[in-house]
Design a protein around this motif. Structure first.
Motif, PDB file in Angstrom:
ATOM      1  N   ILE A 110       8.747  -7.029   9.144  1.00  0.00           N
ATOM      2  CA  ILE A 110       7.885  -6.288   8.219  1.00  0.00           C
ATOM      3  C   ILE A 110       7.233  -7.236   7.222  1.00  0.00           C
ATOM      4  N   LEU A 111       8.019  -8.232   6.778  1.00  0.00           N
ATOM      5  CA  LEU A 111       7.432  -9.202   5.842  1.00  0.00           C
ATOM      6  C   LEU A 111       6.291  -9.973   6.509  1.00  0.00           C
ATOM      7  N   LEU A 112       6.476 -10.288   7.768  1.00  0.00           N
ATOM      8  CA  LEU A 112       5.393 -10.966   8.497  1.00  0.00           C
ATOM      9  C   LEU A 112       4.142 -10.087   8.505  1.00  0.00           C
ATOM     10  N   ALA A 113       4.354  -8.815   8.769  1.00  0.00           N
ATOM     11  CA  ALA A 113       3.230  -7.885   8.790  1.00  0.00           C
ATOM     12  C   ALA A 113       2.536  -7.841   7.443  1.00  0.00           C
ATOM     13  N   VAL A 114       3.347  -7.866   6.378  1.00  0.00           N
ATOM     14  CA  VAL A 114       2.781  -7.865   5.026  1.00  0.00           C
ATOM     15  C   VAL A 114       1.897  -9.085   4.828  1.00  0.00           C
ATOM     16  N   GLU A 115       2.385 -10.230   5.302  1.00  0.00           N
ATOM     17  CA  GLU A 115       1.577 -11.440   5.209  1.00  0.00           C
ATOM     18  C   GLU A 115       0.224 -11.253   5.872  1.00  0.00           C
ATOM     19  N   LEU A 116       0.246 -10.639   7.058  1.00  0.00           N
ATOM     20  CA  LEU A 116      -1.020 -10.395   7.759  1.00  0.00           C
ATOM     21  C   LEU A 116      -1.969  -9.578   6.897  1.00  0.00           C
ATOM     22  N   MET A 117      -1.448  -8.486   6.327  1.00  0.00           N
ATOM     23  CA  MET A 117      -2.312  -7.604   5.545  1.00  0.00           C
ATOM     24  C   MET A 117      -2.874  -8.332   4.328  1.00  0.00           C
ATOM     25  N   LEU A 118      -1.993  -9.035   3.622  1.00  0.00           N
ATOM     26  CA  LEU A 118      -2.450  -9.711   2.407  1.00  0.00           C
ATOM     27  C   LEU A 118      -3.469 -10.787   2.740  1.00  0.00           C
ATOM     28  N   ASN A 119      -3.216 -11.506   3.806  1.00  0.00           N
ATOM     29  CA  ASN A 119      -4.126 -12.593   4.131  1.00  0.00           C
ATOM     30  C   ASN A 119      -5.462 -12.078   4.635  1.00  0.00           C
ATOM     31  N   SER A 120      -5.432 -10.962   5.349  1.00  0.00           N
ATOM     32  CA  SER A 120      -6.712 -10.407   5.764  1.00  0.00           C
ATOM     33  C   SER A 120      -7.534 -10.008   4.545  1.00  0.00           C
ATOM     34  N   ALA A 121      -6.847  -9.459   3.546  1.00  0.00           N
ATOM     35  CA  ALA A 121      -7.557  -9.079   2.322  1.00  0.00           C
ATOM     36  C   ALA A 121      -8.084 -10.308   1.592  1.00  0.00           C
ATOM     37  N   ALA A 122      -7.265 -11.377   1.602  1.00  0.00           N
ATOM     38  CA  ALA A 122      -7.713 -12.613   0.953  1.00  0.00           C
ATOM     39  C   ALA A 122      -8.926 -13.176   1.679  1.00  0.00           C
ATOM     40  N   LEU A 123      -8.878 -13.059   2.996  1.00  0.00           N
ATOM     41  CA  LEU A 123      -9.981 -13.545   3.794  1.00  0.00           C
ATOM     42  C   LEU A 123     -11.278 -12.823   3.428  1.00  0.00           C
ATOM     43  N   ASN A 124     -11.129 -11.531   3.158  1.00  0.00           N
ATOM     44  CA  ASN A 124     -12.281 -10.741   2.718  1.00  0.00           C
ATOM     45  C   ASN A 124     -12.997 -11.413   1.553  1.00  0.00           C
ATOM     46  N   PHE A 125     -12.185 -11.830   0.554  1.00  0.00           N
ATOM     47  CA  PHE A 125     -12.780 -12.449  -0.635  1.00  0.00           C
ATOM     48  C   PHE A 125     -13.578 -13.701  -0.244  1.00  0.00           C
ATOM     49  N   VAL A 126     -12.953 -14.515   0.621  1.00  0.00           N
ATOM     50  CA  VAL A 126     -13.627 -15.753   1.008  1.00  0.00           C
ATOM     51  C   VAL A 126     -14.933 -15.446   1.750  1.00  0.00           C
ATOM     52  N   TYR A 155      -7.192  -5.279  -0.650  1.00  0.00           N
ATOM     53  CA  TYR A 155      -8.293  -4.985   0.258  1.00  0.00           C
ATOM     54  C   TYR A 155      -9.395  -4.205  -0.460  1.00  0.00           C
ATOM     55  N   GLY A 156      -8.962  -3.245  -1.272  1.00  0.00           N
ATOM     56  CA  GLY A 156      -9.942  -2.466  -2.034  1.00  0.00           C
ATOM     57  C   GLY A 156     -10.710  -3.329  -3.008  1.00  0.00           C
ATOM     58  N   LEU A 157      -9.985  -4.218  -3.702  1.00  0.00           N
ATOM     59  CA  LEU A 157     -10.656  -5.105  -4.658  1.00  0.00           C
ATOM     60  C   LEU A 157     -11.651  -5.992  -3.932  1.00  0.00           C
ATOM     61  N   GLY A 158     -11.235  -6.469  -2.742  1.00  0.00           N
ATOM     62  CA  GLY A 158     -12.128  -7.333  -1.967  1.00  0.00           C
ATOM     63  C   GLY A 158     -13.422  -6.608  -1.623  1.00  0.00           C
ATOM     64  N   LEU A 159     -13.306  -5.344  -1.213  1.00  0.00           N
ATOM     65  CA  LEU A 159     -14.510  -4.587  -0.894  1.00  0.00           C
ATOM     66  C   LEU A 159     -15.397  -4.405  -2.118  1.00  0.00           C
ATOM     67  N   LEU A 160     -14.766  -4.101  -3.267  1.00  0.00           N
ATOM     68  CA  LEU A 160     -15.546  -3.939  -4.503  1.00  0.00           C
ATOM     69  C   LEU A 160     -16.274  -5.247  -4.832  1.00  0.00           C
TER      70      LEU A 160
END
Lengths: 142, 671, 478
Positions: A42-58, C172-177
């Motif tokens: 589950i922690l691995l999965a969490v890493e995936l989610m967080l990193n995908s979100a971080a990738l969004n920012f980049v 993810y939400g913040l990233g979209l914003l």
């Protein structure tokens, strides 16, 4: 064939494709979080989610405002925070493993609301009514 | 002459007017929560000292107020201290504060004086009682509530404290809660006054509603001339606003439907209904005689000197509004006059010393009401007279009750026929009781003479000849029944063993009696018209008006003489007269069967015709519905607790599903 | 110095950690005193901080709402330390094993508080997210603090998994914003363009806020975590964690998406209605007092978010005022619960039976706190609810006021269950042996007085209103 390879090599994914990638990674992470039985998984999965979100920012930084570095800075911070999150999680899991001998999340259900039997409205009503009538009667007999 | 008063620069007592109700409140918390288990003596001393401090603060306020606005001059209303309590909307705020004007200063003095003396007396009276601490806590609570009522600058604050005094009265009447009669009496008092308060509440809301809407929500602007004397801007519930000529002129012009009665009259009659309940006016008087089940000091404080005059105070406070609606004022006058006659007649036949005093209280309260009723804004003598009588009556009636308490304490009986010959055993009690009896009967030079004369003069002066005649007759009756109990109790032979073994009360009890006796003598010499007045003109009533003093004194003498004739020597003469009157005597003795009428109406008619069908409906339909809804709630609890499986991944699934649901809702709502 | 309160809290956290290492056993109590002193100093520092200004090139800002939030966080931390003292130093009849060293506990707690304080001052997404995690991650550790108790570890596991899930959603939400506006700063990034991507961002952020605030259906972790955590941490979770959720919601939905708040108010109203109803209904079937308090906290979350329905310049002050009332009432109640659990180790509602006879003062304080939570006048809880309901009514949500009124009835039934046990049922044959310690007694007395006074004296409401309304109406988007 060469043409195909060349077109693949020349293919530059745009914003849309990158966002698709992050959303797929996010979804995989979410799926993993909801289905893995081992807490470490589950922690691995969490890493995936967080990193995908971080990738969004980049990605947004790169495509929408390339002149600035806000999004990339955010990504660095996210990596640090995600590490902290995982460390605390692992510490808790280790402590739990020592005590319970397992980190299978399906077996972590000692705390829950018990399922109890519950009678229908008529029985409840009748009991209460009888009680009231008895009191009423005894009151008016005097 | 207008006095220029700067609200920002007042003396210490006026700047800290809140001290007056604060002392008993603090003491109530202290005694009620902390001191009660520790020591009886400490409870009594702390409670008494707290009320005494209030009295000193009230004296300070009186001195500063009358230095600021000297007697004889104009007496503006001040609200030196207030804060915002509830804000409904701009222009509709309820403040809590303290009002300072002649009548509130007078009432503060009366309440704190009598309360202090009663507290002191109770230390002796309640000695050894298991509920000693509780008693003093309740007394403090009452004093706090009463002072809050007196100090209320707006009608909503008055209503809150009005109910609080009702609660403390309820608690004190039912103080001996092991006694079924005490419990019944407390319930009766509470229900009857609550019923009356319903009218009061509707009146309050009517006034507040029109106070806000008549001026389109810009209410406070119209009273700029008094605003300088108030710590907070005026609001629709404030007395100053409700009694302002601008408001009354507009409100008085509104008719209630097509009845020809103005809405103002309706509102004021509703307010008077509350006043009549608290002041026990006919036909809401039935709770007061039963309230004598409480300890005697309570009867002296609450049911003679202070709480029952709250109704009179309320009418006086709203007097300009009553005056504009002449009809409501007439209702006050006639209800007051009738009650005073009715109660005096019943008082002549009762055998329980406290009940006689209770009916006497009813009668005197009727006197105060009728005095207010005959006054007008142009010739406001009745207004002054009513407040004057309130003041003197508080002194001598508290004295009578405390004296009766001393006698009951000594004889352990309330029946006057169990007493007799106590004047030698209890000389101090006897002497003070005699003074009070003379005062209430209206003999010169005691205080009752002056205040009663002013009331009679007011009735005559404003052309209410019928009311004047009734009042005169009641004066004679008062002298008769008061001398009846005085003679039976203190003269003649000891009728029982207990009476022959009675002995004088301790100093802590007779000192208050002595102080009240002195007050009963000298209170009449206060030039009340100079201190308390309303309207532009001053009620000028100098010296003794012989045209009134002579008939009044004659009436009193006649009553006294009859009592002397009947109740000295053997009781046979009285019995003979009672027998000759036959049915009439029984009718009066049974208090005109008013209680029985109430019982018939409530038990027979209302219970059978209204309550039973409603009870059936309530038990089957309403209770059924309530039970089903209760069951549904519990069922939903069981249903939703099924979500709490303990499985963290099911929680996660709900979480993701929830986010999805939000997205769908947004999509559906905004697309 | 605008950041002084945060700096004091962090320095205290470090000092406590070091002091715990070097203090001999008999002086170990000094750690508690040190934490209390630090938090008191931080509270004074907050009081002295001006209500506007910014630092670090505008990344760290101060305004009157943030000021009040910080004060409330510090106060909650202070009372949590008071509630924890007896347990951590073994001054209890019931010996709880595996509680660990007090210094570490306080350090972790103090870091949480500093995270909360940074959260309300954050003016860009970086600081907002990092401080939110700083406020959340230590709580995972605190929930799992009792190492030799399987329930505590299980609570930590559940908390960490759902917490990480929420964190990912928020990010993810913040990233979209960020992508939609191109701004990392909160105030600069007022969203005007409304698109499906924006709705996705809102949905994900709502889920994130819902985790902190325990909005239905993001609330399911709460009951289990509350039950497993040490008792003082349960108190802290139900108060400060709620405050953090409100602060986070304020930062996101007010500061960042202020223009959207009016369009989305129906969503908030729906959440309020569902959350308070479900919280109250499920509380009916609870017997464990910690689970009960969890559902009480959930239903209160529904009441709190009514403050966002607007008119906002009245809504947010009303919410802050209710937060104050809620802090006082909840901690007063938890003082009694902590004492009972310290003395007996039991934590079901019927265990409190007959407490009015064995310990009347504590029972009185608990009763007042329960009445305040149920919203009985004139206690502070009633006044706070009154203002929040009038905010909802002012925004036109009369049906929501109706739902809230029905819920108040159910809540009253719930809370009266405890009062009934304390006042009517016969005395527990094996009740607590020792009276509450002086620290708990003083805290209870102070909190009880506050919860009564806040309702009666308008000073507090006027203070909150007077400082925030002007600022709020100044920043409101038009």
């Amino acid at each position: 064939m060469n043409q195909l390879l060349a077109s693949i090599a020349a293919y530059a994914p745009g914003l849309r494709e990158w966002l698709l990638l992050t959303s797929v990674i996010f979804s995989i992470g979410l799926y993993g979080l909801l289905t893995r039985r081992n807490a470490v998984g589950i922690l691995l999965a969490v890493e995936l989610m967080l990193n995908s979100a971080a990738l969004n920012f980049v990605i947004f930084n790169r495509f929408c405002m390339p002149a600035r570095i806000d999004g990339s800075v955010m990504a660095i911070f996210v990596i640090a925070v995600a590490a902290a999150e995982v460390v605390v999680g692992m510490a808790i899991f280790v402590a739990l493993y020592r005590y319970r001998g397992t980190v299978d999340v399906n077996r972590m259900d000692t705390m829950k609301d018990p399922v109890t039997s519950f009678e229908g409205p008529v029985a409840f009503n009748k009991e209460v009514l009888d009680n009231i009538n008895k009191q009423y009667k005894s009151h008016h007999d005097h | 002459m207008t006095t220029e008063i700067d609200i920002q620069h007042l003396g210490f007592a006026l700047r800290h007017v809140w001290l007056v109700p604060a002392f008993p409140l603090v003491s109530f918390v202290l005694v009620g929560l902390f001191l009660r288990p520790l020591s009886q003596k400490l409870c009594g001393i702390v409670a008494t000292l707290a009320v005494f401090s209030s009295w000193m603060a009230a004296c300070g306020i009186a001195c500063e107020y009358y230095t600021l606005c000297p007697p004889g001059g104009e007496h503006p209303v001040l609200v030196p201290w207030a804060f915002e309590w509830l804000r409904y909307q701009p222009g509709m705020t309820v403040n809590v504060g303290v009002i300072v004007d002649p009548i509130s200063v007078l009432l503060m003095l009366v309440v704190t004086t009598v309360s202090t003396l009663v507290h002191l007396y109770s230390i002796g009276y309640m000695k050894g009682d298991t509920g000693f601490g509780r008693f003093f806590a309740y007394l403090n609570l009452f004093t706090f509530s009463m002072l809050g009522l007196v100090a209320a600058p707006n009608i909503l604050q008055m209503y809150v404290f009005w109910e609080l005094v009702g609660v403390s009265s309820f608690l004190l009447i039912g103080f001996y809660y092991q006694k079924p009669s005490a419990v019944a009496a407390s319930k009766k008092a509470f229900i009857v006054t609550r019923f009356a308060d319903l009218g009061f509440l509707v009146g309050v809301l009517t006034l507040g509603y029109f106070g806000y809407t008549l001026f389109g929500g810009a209410a406070p602007a119209i009273t700029a001339r008094t605003a300088a004397h108030c710590a907070m801007p005026l609001q629709p519930f404030d007395f100053l606003y409700l009694t302002s000529p601008e408001f009354l002129a507009r409100f008085g012009a509104l008719a209630a439907g097509s009845t020809g009665i103005t809405l103002l009259t309706v509102a004021m009659v509703l307010v008077f209904m509350g006043a009549a309940g608290k002041s026990a006016m006919f036909p809401l008087h039935i709770w007061l005689p039963d309230a004598m089940e409480g300890p005697t000091p309570v009867s002296a404080l609450i049911h003679a000197a202070t709480m029952v005059v709250a109704g009179v105070y309320l009418v006086a406070r709203m007097f300009p509004a009553f005056a504009v609606s002449g009809a409501a004022l007439l209702v006050v006058a006639y209800v007051g006059a009738f009650t005073s006659l009715f109660a005096a007649v019943i008082g002549t036949t009762q055998d329980d010393i406290k009940r006689v005093l209770a009916f006497s209280t009813l009668s005197q309260l009727g006197y105060m009401m009728l005095a207010l009723g005959v006054a007008t804004m142009e010739s406001p003598l009745g207004y002054t007279a009513s407040m004057f009588h309130l003041f003197t009556h508080a002194c001598f009636k508290a004295l009578l009750f405390l004296g009766a308490g001393a006698v009951i304490h000594a004889v352990h009986s309330n029946e006057i026929w169990d007493m007799g010959g106590l004047r030698k055993k209890m000389p101090i009690t006897h002497f003070t009781f005699l003074i009070a009896t003379l005062a209430i009967s209206g003999f010169w030079p005691l205080s009752g003479f002056f205040s009663k004369d002013e009331i009679l003069a007011a009735a005559l002066g404003n052309g209410h000849y019928g009311i004047f005649a009734v009042a005169l007759f009641v004066a004679g009756l008062t002298a008769f029944y008061m001398f009846r109990i005085y003679l039976v109790t203190f003269w003649g032979e000891h009728r029982t063993d207990k009476a022959s073994h009675a002995h004088e009360i301790p100093a802590v009890m007779w000192i208050p009696l002595a102080i009240l006796a002195v007050l009963s003598v000298v209170a009449g010499y206060v030039p009340m018209a100079k201190f308390v007045s309303i309207g532009a003109e001053h009620a000028e009533h100098h010296g003794i008006n012989f045209a009134i003093a002579i008939p009044a004194t004659l009436a009193a003498l006649l009553g006294t003489g009859t009592a002397l004739l009947l109740y000295t020597g053997s009781g046979s003469r009285a019995d003979a007269i009672a027998r000759s009157l036959g049915g009439v005597y029984t009718l009066v003795k049974k208090k005109f069967y008013v209680d029985e009428v109430y019982l018939f109406v409530t038990h027979r008619l209302i219970f059978n015709l209204v309550s039973r069908p409603i009870a059936w409906f309530d038990r089957t339909v309403v209770d059924g519905g309530v039970n089903v809804s209760g069951w549904a709630t519990r069922a939903s609890g069981h249903l939703f607790s099924w979500m709490q499986t303990g499985q963290v991944q099911s929680y996660g699934s709900w979480y993701a599903a929830g986010a999805m649901l939000v997205l769908l809702v947004l999509w559906a709502a905004l697309i | 110095m605008l950041m002084l309160p945060e700096i004091i809290v962090i320095i205290t956290a470090m000092t406590v950690l070091v002091a715990d290492l070097f203090l001999p056993e008999r002086l170990r109590f000094g750690v508690s005193c040190l934490s209390l002193t630090g938090l008191a100093a931080a509270a004074v520092a907050v009081l002295m901080t001006p209500m506007n200004g910014s630092l670090l090139g505008g990344q760290f800002g101060m305004d009157s709402v943030a000021w009040w939030f910080k004060l409330f966080f510090v106060i909650s931390g202070f009372f949590t330390v008071v509630l924890s003292m007896d347990l951590l130093h073994g001054r209890t009849t019931f010996r709880m094993r595996g509680i660990g060293s007090p210094g570490e506990y306080y350090t972790v707690l103090l870091f949480t508080i500093s995270g909360m304080m940074f959260l309300v001052s954050a003016r860009d997404m970086v600081l907002l997210y990092v401080s939110l995690e700083l406020a959340t991650i230590p709580l995972f550790a605190l929930a799992a603090w009792r190492r030799e108790d399987a329930r505590s570890g299980e609570a930590g596991l559940k908390y960490v998994i759902i917490g990480a899930l929420a964190s990912a959603f928020i990010l993810y939400g913040l990233g979209l914003l960020y992508g939609l506006t191109g701004q990392i700063g909160l105030e600069a990034a007022r969203v005007t363009r409304v698109s499906p991507a924006f709705w996705l961002a809102v949905a994900m952020l709502t889920a994130g806020v819902g985790f902190k605030l325990t909005l239905v259906p993001f609330h399911l972790w709460a009951a289990d975590v509350f039950e497993g955590a040490p008792m003082p941490i349960t108190a802290f979770l139900s108060v400060a964690s709620k405050g953090t959720g409100l602060a986070f919601m304020f930062q996101l939905f007010f500061r960042n998406m202020g223009g959207w708040l009016d369009d989305g108010s129906l969503l908030i109203a729906l959440f309020a209605a569902v959350t308070m109803t479900l919280g109250n209904c499920v509380a009916i079937v609870q017997t464990n007092i910690k689970r009960f308090m969890a559902f009480s906290a959930i239903s209160h979350a529904g009441v709190f978010i009514m403050g966002f329905l607007g008119p906002h310049d009245y809504g947010v002050p009303a919410m802050l005022f209710y937060l104050l009332a809620y802090i006082a009432s909840t901690f007063a109640l938890f003082a009694g619960i902590v004492w009972y659990s310290n003395e007996t180790g039991r934590e079901t509602i019927p265990d409190y039976r007959g407490m009015s006879r064995t310990n009347p003062m504590m029972a009185l304080a608990m009763m007042l706190a329960l009445f305040s939570l149920a919203g009985i006048p004139p206690l502070s809880g009633f006044v706070g609810k009154f203002f929040l309901f009038s905010v909802a009514a002012g925004a036109g949500y009369h049906w929501l006021v109706g739902v809230a009124a029905v819920n108040s009835t159910i809540a009253l039934y719930n809370y009266l269950r405890i009062v009934r046990q304390m006042y009517i049922e016969p005395v527990h044959e094996d009740g607590p042996a020792a009276p509450a310690s002086w620290s708990l007694s003083i805290a209870t007395a102070v909190l009880t007085v506050v919860l009564v006074l806040v309702g009666i004296i308008p000073f507090f409401y006027n203070a909150i209103n007077g400082t925030t309304i002007a600022w709020m109406s100044g920043v409101l988007p038009h």
